[in-house]
Design a protein around this motif. Structure first.
Motif, PDB file in Angstrom:
ATOM      1  N   GLU A  48       0.667  -1.088  -0.057  1.00 49.58           N
ATOM      2  CA  GLU A  48      -0.056   0.067  -0.055  1.00 49.58           C
ATOM      3  C   GLU A  48       0.844   1.223   0.064  1.00 49.58           C
ATOM      4  O   GLU A  48       0.384   2.249  -0.603  1.00 49.58           O
ATOM      5  N   HIS A  49       1.894   1.290   0.838  1.00 51.39           N
ATOM      6  CA  HIS A  49       2.790   2.335   0.739  1.00 51.39           C
ATOM      7  C   HIS A  49       3.526   2.693  -0.593  1.00 51.39           C
ATOM      8  O   HIS A  49       3.748   3.733  -0.899  1.00 51.39           O
ATOM      9  N   ALA A  50       3.876   1.351  -1.065  1.00 55.35           N
ATOM     10  CA  ALA A  50       4.740   1.418  -2.459  1.00 55.35           C
ATOM     11  C   ALA A  50       3.619   2.132  -3.420  1.00 55.35           C
ATOM     12  O   ALA A  50       3.909   2.864  -4.436  1.00 55.35           O
ATOM     13  N   VAL A  51       2.155   1.672  -3.397  1.00 62.16           N
ATOM     14  CA  VAL A  51       1.228   2.052  -4.373  1.00 62.16           C
ATOM     15  C   VAL A  51       1.232   3.596  -4.064  1.00 62.16           C
ATOM     16  O   VAL A  51       1.016   4.316  -5.015  1.00 62.16           O
ATOM     17  N   GLU A  66       3.684   5.772  -2.992  1.00 57.55           N
ATOM     18  CA  GLU A  66       4.572   6.279  -3.880  1.00 57.55           C
ATOM     19  C   GLU A  66       4.454   5.958  -5.293  1.00 57.55           C
ATOM     20  O   GLU A  66       5.139   7.397  -5.674  1.00 57.55           O
ATOM     21  N   ALA A  67       4.257   5.191  -5.767  1.00 54.04           N
ATOM     22  CA  ALA A  67       3.811   5.012  -7.210  1.00 54.04           C
ATOM     23  C   ALA A  67       3.126   6.195  -7.943  1.00 54.04           C
ATOM     24  O   ALA A  67       3.481   6.781  -9.083  1.00 54.04           O
ATOM     25  N   GLY A  68       2.081   6.554  -6.904  1.00 58.55           N
ATOM     26  CA  GLY A  68       1.267   7.513  -7.615  1.00 58.55           C
ATOM     27  C   GLY A  68       1.953   8.794  -7.730  1.00 58.55           C
ATOM     28  O   GLY A  68       1.523   9.923  -8.291  1.00 58.55           O
ATOM     29  N   ARG A  69       3.096   9.086  -7.075  1.00 59.85           N
ATOM     30  CA  ARG A  69       4.199  10.368  -7.158  1.00 59.85           C
ATOM     31  C   ARG A  69       5.092  10.050  -8.450  1.00 59.85           C
ATOM     32  O   ARG A  69       6.226  10.777  -8.316  1.00 59.85           O
ATOM     33  N   GLY A  70       5.274   8.887  -9.111  1.00 60.58           N
ATOM     34  CA  GLY A  70       5.939   8.838 -10.042  1.00 60.58           C
ATOM     35  C   GLY A  70       7.199   7.706  -9.880  1.00 60.58           C
ATOM     36  O   GLY A  70       8.005   7.524 -10.829  1.00 60.58           O
ATOM     37  N   SER A  71       7.014   6.954  -8.846  1.00 60.65           N
ATOM     38  CA  SER A  71       8.081   5.942  -8.423  1.00 60.65           C
ATOM     39  C   SER A  71       7.402   4.615  -8.815  1.00 60.65           C
ATOM     40  O   SER A  71       6.725   4.351  -8.099  1.00 60.65           O
ATOM     41  N   GLY A  72       7.968   3.985  -9.650  1.00 63.64           N
ATOM     42  CA  GLY A  72       7.585   2.510 -10.002  1.00 63.64           C
ATOM     43  C   GLY A  72       8.187   1.786  -8.960  1.00 63.64           C
ATOM     44  O   GLY A  72       9.234   1.634  -8.177  1.00 63.64           O
ATOM     45  N   ILE A 129       8.788  -6.839  -2.527  1.00 62.17           N
ATOM     46  CA  ILE A 129       8.824  -5.707  -3.154  1.00 62.17           C
ATOM     47  C   ILE A 129       9.994  -4.718  -3.523  1.00 62.17           C
ATOM     48  O   ILE A 129      10.771  -4.679  -2.653  1.00 62.17           O
ATOM     49  N   GLN A 130      10.197  -4.793  -4.956  1.00 60.72           N
ATOM     50  CA  GLN A 130      11.510  -3.978  -5.197  1.00 60.72           C
ATOM     51  C   GLN A 130      10.961  -2.611  -5.524  1.00 60.72           C
ATOM     52  O   GLN A 130      10.215  -2.295  -6.503  1.00 60.72           O
ATOM     53  N   GLY A 161       2.033  -0.437 -14.314  1.00 54.86           N
ATOM     54  CA  GLY A 161       1.845  -0.975 -15.701  1.00 54.86           C
ATOM     55  C   GLY A 161       0.647  -2.185 -15.423  1.00 54.86           C
ATOM     56  O   GLY A 161      -0.235  -2.263 -15.843  1.00 54.86           O
ATOM     57  N   ASP A 162       1.098  -3.023 -14.425  1.00 53.62           N
ATOM     58  CA  ASP A 162       0.144  -4.379 -14.149  1.00 53.62           C
ATOM     59  C   ASP A 162      -0.763  -4.134 -12.992  1.00 53.62           C
ATOM     60  O   ASP A 162      -1.438  -5.044 -12.601  1.00 53.62           O
ATOM     61  N   GLY A 163      -0.898  -2.800 -12.574  1.00 57.21           N
ATOM     62  CA  GLY A 163      -2.019  -2.785 -11.545  1.00 57.21           C
ATOM     63  C   GLY A 163      -1.467  -1.660 -10.508  1.00 57.21           C
ATOM     64  O   GLY A 163      -0.205  -1.335 -10.322  1.00 57.21           O
ATOM     65  N   MET A 164      -2.645  -0.808  -9.779  1.00 60.85           N
ATOM     66  CA  MET A 164      -2.305  -0.060  -8.928  1.00 60.85           C
ATOM     67  C   MET A 164      -2.851  -0.136  -7.767  1.00 60.85           C
ATOM     68  O   MET A 164      -3.258   0.539  -6.649  1.00 60.85           O
ATOM     69  N   THR A 165      -3.352  -1.562  -7.417  1.00 61.30           N
ATOM     70  CA  THR A 165      -3.861  -2.010  -6.062  1.00 61.30           C
ATOM     71  C   THR A 165      -2.920  -3.186  -5.601  1.00 61.30           C
ATOM     72  O   THR A 165      -2.511  -3.878  -6.204  1.00 61.30           O
ATOM     73  N   ARG A 166      -3.064  -3.299  -4.344  1.00 59.62           N
ATOM     74  CA  ARG A 166      -2.513  -4.478  -3.668  1.00 59.62           C
ATOM     75  C   ARG A 166      -2.871  -5.898  -4.089  1.00 59.62           C
ATOM     76  O   ARG A 166      -2.085  -6.772  -4.415  1.00 59.62           O
ATOM     77  N   GLU A 167      -4.258  -5.810  -4.335  1.00 62.26           N
ATOM     78  CA  GLU A 167      -4.765  -7.279  -4.812  1.00 62.26           C
ATOM     79  C   GLU A 167      -4.451  -7.409  -5.976  1.00 62.26           C
ATOM     80  O   GLU A 167      -4.128  -8.574  -6.458  1.00 62.26           O
TER      81      GLU A 167
END
Length: 902
Positions: free
Chosen positions: A486-489, A491-497, A552-553, A597-603
């Motif tokens: 969830e935290h990584a998601v 962060e990804a919303g701010r441009g970090s994959g 989680i990389q 690219g493959d999703g933006m939710t944990r599930e």
């Protein structure tokens, strides 16, 4: 008589003191006792006023005014005293207790003086009445003598004409003068002499009536005085100027019979006076007060009774003694003293440190434990010190390391703004953790409590760590891994994959079966170490369960970054292991999903990574695969199911089945659990584990859960009133701000009693924003609903949940009940859970009971309720009545036999 009202005032004040002592012992009854004290104070004032008015004495009026003044002061200090105590559970200051005791003595003294004055004034009124009668008689005699002289003079002047009749009149006059008011006076003629004889007859009659009236009044006054004295609860003795007893009532005679020294003219000359040499009994006399108007003392009779002896001088130089039995008052004082001693003992031996400050932040009360916690000498912490000065002593003792008093005050202000109540933790220099609570009192003071919670914090930290980490490898578990995603998601919303890796060890089961579980566990730990060595500090490695791991990389720029890590992981894990003398080689397969690219939710990311892992294992193991849209065939099926699910909501295709919950102690059905079913027109009966997760993902779980609640309450309202209905609710429902309103609407619409509705939640509900969730659960529980923790033992089973919320029921997962009869089964786990529930007063329900052996086992372990196919499969609402009838007479042995053979 006025003395009775004076005694009534004494009884009122004694009752006020008794009520005051009850306030100390019963803080919850304080409002009622305060009202009772106010009423008694009003009654006391009225009694004192009436006593003063009827006594018609200036000194009695003065004593009455003093009684009112002292009683009002006592009530005022009583109120301040318990306002300072807050709820009444904390001891008042020594100064306030002394003030109350002193004022109590003053009130008692003034009441005793009032009793004495009213008693003495009654006696004086009798003496004055007798004197008035005597004076009137003397005046009458004088008047009669004057009349006789005048008659004699008149007889001498008219001696020649009326000598005979005058002689008769003279004789009659002599008879009257001699006190013979019954002397016969003959009737005269119609001349002046006849008029004189008629006047003498009238005068005689008037004198006789007046004397009879005065005698009757005197006898009445004496009778009333005698009756009052004999019926008085106080003993009354009148000593003349020579010290001899002039008057004594029966009550006083009783007391004097115990000790003749009670009538000693000066009771303060000795402390102990033998009352009976033959028995060696002693009477102890103690001075209470003495002033210019009277004195009072206390005397203890040989039989144990206590008397208050009041002495007042009379105008003739004598003394009026009044004896009042104060044995009950003494007993109450002893009980109050014992209560105070117990309160002091409680303060001294309680596990928490305690400090009470007044509205000026000055110390009023401190106990021994507070000094022990902060290594302070009790002699240094004295009442009257300010809050800052007490902190200064703690700093000087070295309890706070390099922190100063301003530092501690700033820390407190940051956590608890001024005048706010709450708790915070403070770590001392020696590593101890102290929980400090601040509570404001009603009078503007402050109550500070301190408790050493070092062990609790250490245990809680361990519990928290174990709840979020795998107990074997010490890696993050599924719960913590979900949070990291969830935290990584975010962060990804701010441009970090980032990339999500799902790993599965190849042929691990074969190694575990052939080399044993110790080697298998050692291999899992070794794999965990190698995975941790492969990643950076900003990455996360977790064990999801069994031989499943995940990574989680973070900060992934492209697929090549993830591929390099995947290659390193496969090569590192594939290197040989030396475990307990065995050379072990194991490979791993990896599935990778890239965000966003493959999703933006944990599930979604975990699902896609898991699908990629499946393809990797299917492709030969020991390799890695990225998620591809072509892998989404199952996803398409899921999407179709989503559409059908939405359509089912619109068409109301769902239905409820009910499974009975059996009370093992009462041997009858105690309720039913509502189970959602979806009879799809094409797919048939869709299992809940297939569509419930989809409903949660697409946001249908909230309206679907509301439909279940309404339908279950509506149908349960028609059942017998002793049956409950249990409804499962999800975390999404609980977090809905409208959830409490939904519950209320369902109950109102169905008219179902709140206590018949039971909500079942899982531990996942308490994860995340648990504070708000617990607050919602408390609100529902306050409305009368029951809350059950479902599937207990399969999740984290954190005891902190049981501490944060008082659950009504724990439902043991069916896997434990089914395995309870096995030789190395879960019997001990079931026993531990039932023991825990019994200690906490929580009902324990075992799910999944299918055989008689399982039922006997869970019953023996102490479970309260059971649920499973042994009793009944889930049935539609139309079969509820027949299910109740089948189990009405208890679970008969023949039914159990049929269940075993069926």
């Amino acid at each position: 008589m006025s003395i009775n009202y004076a005694r009534a005032a004494g009884a009122d004040f004694a009752a006020m003191r008794v009520a005051s002592s009850h306030v100390t012992r019963q803080p919850s009854a304080r409002p009622r006792l305060d009202d009772e004290i106010d009423k008694l104070a009003k009654t006391l004032s009225e009694d004192v006023t009436i006593a003063a008015e009827r006594s018609q004495s200036a000194r009695a009026a003065k004593a009455a005014a003093k009684v009112k003044e002292a009683a009002n002061a006592w009530v005022a200090i009583h109120r301040r005293r318990f306002q300072a105590d807050g709820t009444g559970n904390n001891a008042a200051s020594a100064r306030e207790i002394d003030d109350v005791d002193q004022l109590s003595n003053v009130v008692n003294q003034q009441i005793e003086l009032l009793v004495n004055y009213t008693a003495g004034d009654g006696f004086l009124f009798r003496q004055r009445a007798l004197a008035a009668i005597k004076r009137d008689l003397q005046l009458n005699v004088v008047a009669l003598t004057v009349a006789l002289l005048l008659s004699g003079l008149f007889s001498w002047l008219l001696a020649r004409r009326i000598i005979g009749p005058v002689a008769i009149a003279s004789k009659a006059a002599r008879s009257i003068a001699d006190g013979d008011l019954n002397a016969d006076i003959p009737r005269g003629s119609s001349d002046e002499l006849g008029s004189l004889l008629a006047a003498m007859r009238k005068m005689r009659d008037n004198i006789r009536k007046m004397v009879d009236r005065e005698v009757a009044q005197r006898r009445s006054a004496q009778a009333r005085l005698s009756d009052a004295l004999e019926n008085s609860r106080e003993g009354i003795v009148l000593l003349d100027a020579s010290g001899q007893i002039a008057l004594v009532n029966s009550r006083a005679s009783e007391f004097i019979g115990c000790s003749s020294q009670l009538v000693h003219p000066d009771p303060f000359r000795v402390e102990q006076v033998p009352s009976d040499e033959s028995t060696g009994a002693e009477i102890t006399q103690r001075k209470v007060s003495r002033d210019v108007e009277g004195s009072a003392s206390e005397a203890r009779l040989p039989d144990g009774r206590w008397l208050r002896v009041s002495r007042s001088p009379t105008q003739e130089g004598g003394v009026i003694l009044v004896y009042s039995d104060i044995t009950s008052l003494k007993r109450q004082e002893a009980e109050l003293h014992a209560t105070n001693l117990r309160l002091d003992a409680a303060l001294s031996h309680m596990s928490q440190g305690l400090c009470l400050y007044d509205s000026e932040a000055r110390l009023q009360v401190v106990n021994r434990r507070f000094c022990e916690i902060f290594d302070l000498s009790p002699e240094l912490v004295a009442p009257g010190m300010t809050f800052e000065e007490v902190l200064g002593l703690s700093v000087a003792a070295g309890s706070h390391g390099g922190q100063t008093v301003p530092d501690l005050l700033a820390e407190r202000e940051k956590i608890l703004p001024r005048h706010e109540s709450g708790n915070y933790l403070q770590r001392l220099n020696d590593g101890r953790v102290i929980s400090i609570g601040h509570r404001s009192t009603s009078d503007g003071g402050l109550l500070v409590s301190c408790e050493d919670v070092t062990e609790q914090q250490r245990a809680q930290s361990q519990i928290t760590f174990m709840a979020r980490h795998d107990d074997l490898t010490r890696l993050p578990n599924r719960s913590l891994f979900a949070e990291r995603i969830e935290h990584a998601v975010a962060e990804a919303g701010r441009g970090s994959g980032f990339a999500v890796f799902c790993l599965d060890l190849d042929n691990f089961k074969q190694i575990n079966d052939t080399l044993g579980h110790p080697v298998g566990d050692g291999l899992l730990c070794a794999v965990a170490d190698r995975l941790s060595a492969c990643v950076r500090e900003i990455d996360t490695v977790a064990r999801l369960g069994g031989d499943e791991f995940a990574i989680i990389q973070s900060d992934v720029q492209n697929a090549a970054d993830a591929e390099r890590l995947a290659r390193r992981v496969v090569e590192c894990i594939g290197a040989p292991y030396e475990l307990n003398g065995h050379r072990v080689i194991v490979g791993c397969s990896v599935g990778i999903a890239l965000a966003p690219g493959d999703g933006m939710t944990r599930e979604m990311l975990l699902k896609n990574a898991d699908m990629a892992l499946y393809r990797s294992k299917a492709g030969g193991r020991g390799t890695w695969r990225f998620f591809e849209p072509a892998m989404d065939a199952s996803l398409q099926s899921r999407r179709a199911l989503e559409l059908d699910l939405r359509e089912a909501m619109d068409k109301d295709e769902f239905t409820l089945f009910y499974q009975p919950i059996y009370d093992l102690r009462m041997d009858r059905i105690s309720g039913f659990e509502a189970l959602l079913r979806w009879p799809h027109p094409k797919r048939g009966l869709v299992p809940p584990d297939q569509f419930i997760p989809i409903a949660e993902d697409i946001g249908l779980i909230t309206p679907l859960g509301e439909w279940v609640l309404n339908r279950a309450c509506e149908q349960a309202a028609g059942w017998p009133s002793e049956l409950k209905i249990a409804v499962n609710v999800s975390a999404t429902q609980i977090r809905d701000p409208r959830f409490a309103e939904v519950i209320a609407n369902a109950l109102d619409a169905s008219t179902l009693a709140p206590h018949r509705l039971e909500l079942e939640i899982t531990e996942s509900v308490l994860l995340g924003n648990s504070a708000e969730t617990v607050a919602t659960l408390h609100k529902l529980k306050a409305q009368g609903l029951s809350i059950a923790l479902d599937d207990f033992g399969t999740g984290y089973s954190s005891l902190s949940y049981l501490r944060s919320f008082p659950f009504d029921k724990l439902k043991i997962d069916q896997s434990f009940a089914r395995d309870a009869t096995a030789t190395n089964g879960s019997k001990l786990i079931v026993r531990a859970i039932t023991s825990l529930g019994k200690s906490l007063g929580i009902t324990i329900t075992a799910e999944g009971v299918e055989t008689i052996e399982q039922l006997d086992q869970i019953r023996a372990e102490g479970c309260n309720e059971a649920q499973g196919f042994l009793f009944s499969r889930p049935v539609p609402a139309t079969e509820i009545a027949s299910t109740i009838l089948n189990l009405r007479g208890g679970l008969a042995r023949r039914q159990l036999s049929g269940a075993m053979t069926g």
